[in-house]
Design a protein around this motif. Structure first.
Motif, PDB file in Angstrom:
ATOM      1  N   VAL A  20       0.844  -1.199   0.000  1.00  0.00           N
ATOM      2  CA  VAL A  20       0.000   0.000   0.000  1.00  0.00           C
ATOM      3  C   VAL A  20       0.878   1.248   0.000  1.00  0.00           C
ATOM      4  O   VAL A  20       0.609   2.223  -0.713  1.00  0.00           O
ATOM      5  N   HIS A  21       1.954   1.233   0.789  1.00  0.00           N
ATOM      6  CA  HIS A  21       2.878   2.373   0.825  1.00  0.00           C
ATOM      7  C   HIS A  21       3.534   2.585  -0.531  1.00  0.00           C
ATOM      8  O   HIS A  21       3.678   3.736  -0.994  1.00  0.00           O
ATOM      9  N   GLU A  22       3.908   1.495  -1.198  1.00  0.00           N
ATOM     10  CA  GLU A  22       4.542   1.604  -2.513  1.00  0.00           C
ATOM     11  C   GLU A  22       3.589   2.230  -3.534  1.00  0.00           C
ATOM     12  O   GLU A  22       3.992   3.072  -4.343  1.00  0.00           O
ATOM     13  N   ILE A  28      -1.207   8.329 -13.686  1.00  0.00           N
ATOM     14  CA  ILE A  28      -1.192   7.618 -12.401  1.00  0.00           C
ATOM     15  C   ILE A  28      -1.600   6.164 -12.589  1.00  0.00           C
ATOM     16  O   ILE A  28      -0.981   5.240 -12.029  1.00  0.00           O
ATOM     17  N   GLU A  29      -2.638   5.929 -13.379  1.00  0.00           N
ATOM     18  CA  GLU A  29      -3.119   4.559 -13.598  1.00  0.00           C
ATOM     19  C   GLU A  29      -2.035   3.696 -14.240  1.00  0.00           C
ATOM     20  O   GLU A  29      -1.821   2.542 -13.841  1.00  0.00           O
ATOM     21  N   ASN A  30      -1.351   4.230 -15.232  1.00  0.00           N
ATOM     22  CA  ASN A  30      -0.282   3.471 -15.897  1.00  0.00           C
ATOM     23  C   ASN A  30       0.845   3.151 -14.924  1.00  0.00           C
ATOM     24  O   ASN A  30       1.424   2.053 -14.951  1.00  0.00           O
ATOM     25  N   GLY A  63      -8.069 -12.556  -6.294  1.00  0.00           N
ATOM     26  CA  GLY A  63      -7.285 -13.374  -7.194  1.00  0.00           C
ATOM     27  C   GLY A  63      -6.086 -12.599  -7.703  1.00  0.00           C
ATOM     28  O   GLY A  63      -5.286 -12.079  -6.932  1.00  0.00           O
ATOM     29  N   SER A  64      -5.955 -12.489  -9.018  1.00  0.00           N
ATOM     30  CA  SER A  64      -4.825 -11.767  -9.607  1.00  0.00           C
ATOM     31  C   SER A  64      -5.159 -10.305  -9.897  1.00  0.00           C
ATOM     32  O   SER A  64      -4.343  -9.579 -10.450  1.00  0.00           O
ATOM     33  N   LEU A  65      -6.360  -9.866  -9.547  1.00  0.00           N
ATOM     34  CA  LEU A  65      -6.815  -8.513  -9.864  1.00  0.00           C
ATOM     35  C   LEU A  65      -6.822  -7.640  -8.615  1.00  0.00           C
ATOM     36  O   LEU A  65      -7.410  -7.993  -7.595  1.00  0.00           O
ATOM     37  N   VAL A 121       3.323  -1.296 -11.187  1.00  0.00           N
ATOM     38  CA  VAL A 121       3.662  -1.867  -9.879  1.00  0.00           C
ATOM     39  C   VAL A 121       2.833  -3.121  -9.583  1.00  0.00           C
ATOM     40  O   VAL A 121       3.368  -4.147  -9.159  1.00  0.00           O
ATOM     41  N   LEU A 122       1.530  -3.040  -9.823  1.00  0.00           N
ATOM     42  CA  LEU A 122       0.620  -4.100  -9.408  1.00  0.00           C
ATOM     43  C   LEU A 122       0.303  -5.108 -10.504  1.00  0.00           C
ATOM     44  O   LEU A 122      -0.093  -6.237 -10.210  1.00  0.00           O
TER      45      LEU A 122
END
Length: 316
Positions: free
Chosen positions: A227-229, A280-282, A253-255, A287-288
């Motif tokens: 969450v911090h990242e 921001i989304e990209n 799951g993976s989402l 990261v995720l």
């Protein structure tokens, strides 16, 4: 103003799904082979402990079928009735599998109690133990594969299946040692005792599976480090905005699901604010990975950074 891109409104299909389905199908075959070997071990030895282990493996077969269903159902794309996808099917099945494991443990305990009252010497403990050991080796290899696949592809169903099979490995190891000791020590009571120990091990595994799976069903937050990242990523990618606050995350799951409020200057054009959101989304996806991102854009007077006691504020 709230912004999401079309690709996040309906999460994209996971490209690892075909591989997960193949692993789930193969798991059924492996469990059937192991069941056949363990049944032969009991038939040769007449050991109640080995019978308990074979009964537990019957559950492995049923669990493998359920895992295939859960992985296939979770892979379905979002629809009108399930706009957030079907990913929680894996968590639901993992809880059900945990319940079945607990019930199986109770059945094995009942068999152990019966055998304790009617103690009989196993007919051929060593051949039966060796057969059971070979099944344990197969299970060990497959359990490690399932757990690795579950972690790599964020599949709760495969992870739970791996934990379940691995518990069977430790039970088989204990049985191998114990059943071989019976003809040497002539401790006939060791057979029902081993059955009871197998049942307790299965019981512990079942409760652990249910506890772990419930965290996903209850939308437990990801680790604080992650969450911090993500918060740091928002700060770095959100240049031009003034503040982000109320960041919330969960994973199915993976989402990943990510949502937060973004404060922008009052004079900023909508198109500029939208460009910041896209950036921001990209960055978050970098990261995720696969993510559904919801950003609520707000004016300056809703900023929290100057409010006493405000928390969760990321200043750009």
């Amino acid at each position: 103003m709230t912004t999401t891109t079309p690709e996040t409104a309906v999460p994209r299909e996971n490209t690892t799904t075909p591989l997960r389905l193949r692993v789930a199908r193969l798991s059924i075959l492996v469990s059937l082979v192991v069941l056949g070997i363990k049944y032969a071990a009991w038939a040769v030895s007449g050991s109640g402990a080995l019978l308990s282990d074979a009964i537990e493996t019957i559950l492995n077969v049923l669990a493998s079928v359920g895992t295939l269903w859960a992985v296939a159902f979770a892979a379905r794309p979002a629809d009108d009735n399930h706009p957030y996808g079907h990913g929680k099917a894996e968590y639901v099945w993992a809880v059900i599998e945990g319940v079945l494991v607990v019930l199986t443990a109770l059945v094995i305990l009942a068999i152990a109690g019966h055998d304790a009252l009617h103690i009989q010497a196993p007919e051929a403990p060593l051949p039966g133990a060796l057969l059971n050991a070979s099944a344990g080796v197969i299970n060990l290899i497959w359990a490690l594969i399932l757990r690795r696949m579950g972690r790599t592809h964020h599949s709760q169903a495969l992870s739970s299946a791996g934990d379940h099979v691995l518990s069977d490995v430790w039970a088989s190891l204990a049985l191998l040692v114990g059943v071989c000791l019976i003809p040497l020590l002539h401790w006939l009571w060791l057979d029902p005792l081993l059955s009871a120990l197998v049942a307790l091990n299965v019981l512990w595994t079942g409760f652990g599976m249910m506890r772990h799976s419930m965290t996903g069903l209850l939308d437990e937050a990801p680790p604080p480090e992650l969450v911090h990242e993500v918060g740091q990523t928002i700060t770095q990618a959100g240049q031009g905005a003034l503040e982000a606050h109320d960041l919330r995350m969960r994973r199915v799951g993976s989402l990943y699901f990510v949502e937060f409020h973004l404060i922008v200057p009052d004079e900023m054009r909508i198109t500029d604010a939208h460009d910041i959101c896209d950036r921001i989304e990209n960055a978050i996806r970098a990261v995720l990975g696969r993510s559904s991102i919801h950003i609520h854009v707000e004016p300056e007077d809703l900023a929290k950074r100057h409010k006493p006691g405000a928390s969760g504020v990321l200043v750009m």
